[in-house]
Write an enzyme that holds these catalytic residues in place. Structure first.
Site, short mmCIF file in Angstrom:
data_model
loop_
_atom_site.label_atom_id
_atom_site.label_comp_id
_atom_site.label_asym_id
_atom_site.label_seq_id
_atom_site.Cartn_x
_atom_site.Cartn_y
_atom_site.Cartn_z
CG ASN A 117 12.00 -10.99 9.38
OD1 ASN A 117 11.13 -10.20 9.77
ND2 ASN A 117 11.73 -12.03 8.61
CG HIS A 119 9.24 -16.39 8.76
ND1 HIS A 119 8.48 -15.67 7.87
CD2 HIS A 119 8.99 -17.70 8.48
CE1 HIS A 119 7.82 -16.49 7.08
NE2 HIS A 119 8.11 -17.73 7.43
CB SER A 146 13.08 -18.69 12.74
OG SER A 146 12.57 -19.99 12.60
CG ASP A 155 10.59 -15.06 5.22
OD1 ASP A 155 10.76 -14.02 5.87
OD2 ASP A 155 9.52 -15.35 4.65
C1 GAR Z 1 4.30 -11.99 13.09
O1 GAR Z 1 3.76 -13.28 13.25
C2 GAR Z 1 5.63 -12.07 12.36
O2 GAR Z 1 6.38 -13.20 12.70
C3 GAR Z 1 5.17 -12.13 10.92
O3 GAR Z 1 4.12 -11.21 10.85
C4 GAR Z 1 3.45 -11.16 12.11
C5 GAR Z 1 3.37 -9.72 12.54
O4 GAR Z 1 2.62 -9.59 13.72
N1 GAR Z 1 6.23 -11.82 10.01
C6 GAR Z 1 6.40 -12.42 8.84
O5 GAR Z 1 5.59 -13.22 8.39
C7 GAR Z 1 7.66 -12.01 8.09
N2 GAR Z 1 7.90 -12.87 6.99
P1 GAR Z 1 2.71 -8.24 14.56
O6 GAR Z 1 2.48 -7.09 13.56
O7 GAR Z 1 1.60 -8.35 15.54
O8 GAR Z 1 4.07 -8.17 15.18
#
Ligand code: GAR
Length: 220
Positions: A117, A119, A146, A155
């Site tokens: 994942n 985050h 991360s 997370d």
């Molecule tokens: C990203 O910033 C990712 O790190 C976050 O969601 C966004 C997705 O953007 N993920 C989390 O918060 C997971 N806990 P994307 O759909 O444009 O890749």
């Protein structure tokens, strides 16, 4: 067969799970296309039928599947349906890329050491949602993203790598998110490549980097 070569051969397919925009999925796809990542995306799965990332996947002829969480009465049955789709691909590395559903322990245990994942925070700081606003409100000097192995706690799995971004006095959550996401697009394909080559592994509760225990996350 050499252990590292074996890892490389068994983890060539990626299954990417998204819920929204899918910009990390796009960055990973583009890394595959230009040969920076020796893998192919076998499938993109979304829990939301309207996820914008599905359009990109279809335009690029990547197989897609929607497993809509609204169609299930509880997390266990949803996760089992998700696992059925994932298991139609032979031994993939599973990539959570903005997949915004909590996963059951049954699901995370099934894919221990085979699911990553990303985050948008310097874990263990700011797990959960609204990480950019939290970092600003906390007066942090540094923020970032991360990449970690997925465990049953949200997370909280072992962190493989972090990319650090300084906070600016003028930062808004959106401005900060823009700087962090551009780092996400670099760090995630890079770490996936190291995992595919067997240079990063998770064994007996420890992350190994080139066969040796990694005591601190890699820094980007
Ligand atoms: C990203 O910033 C990712 O790190 C976050 O969601 C966004 C997705 O953007 N993920 C989390 O918060 C997971 N806990 P994307 O759909 O444009 O890749």
């Amino acid at each position: 067969m050499n252990h590292h070569v074996q890892s490389q051969l068994t983890h060539q397919s990626l299954v990417i799970l998204i819920s929204g925009r899918g910009s990390n999925m796009q960055a990973i796809h583009q890394a595959c296309t230009r040969g920076a990542l020796n893998a192919s995306i076998a499938m993109v799965i979304s829990n939301r039928p309207q996820a914008a990332g599905l359009d990109y996947a279809k335009e690029n002829r990547i197989p897609t599947c929607v497993v809509d969480h609204h169609d299930f009465t509880d997390r266990v049955t949803f996760d089992r349906a998700l696992a059925d789709v994932i298991d139609s691909v032979e031994n993939p590395l599973i990539i959570l890329a903005g997949f915004m559903r909590r996963l059951t322990a049954e699901f995370t245990h099934r894919y221990t050491a085979r699911m990553l994942n990303i985050h948008p925070s310097l874990l263990p700081r700011h797990p959960g949602l609204n990480t950019h606003a939290s970092a600003i409100a906390s007066g942090d000097r540094w923020h970032g993203c991360s990449v970690h192995y997925v465990t049953e706690e949200l997370d909280s799995g072992p962190v493989i790598a972090r990319a650090i971004v300084p906070l600016l006095r003028s930062d808004t959550p959106d401005a900060l998110a823009d700087r962090v996401i551009s780092r996400e697009h670099v760090i995630y394909p890079a770490i996936i490549q190291l995992c595919l080559r067997g240079l990063i592994e998770w064994q007996d509760g420890h992350i190994l980097y080139c066969g040796k225990r990694l005591r601190n996350p890699l820094l980007f």
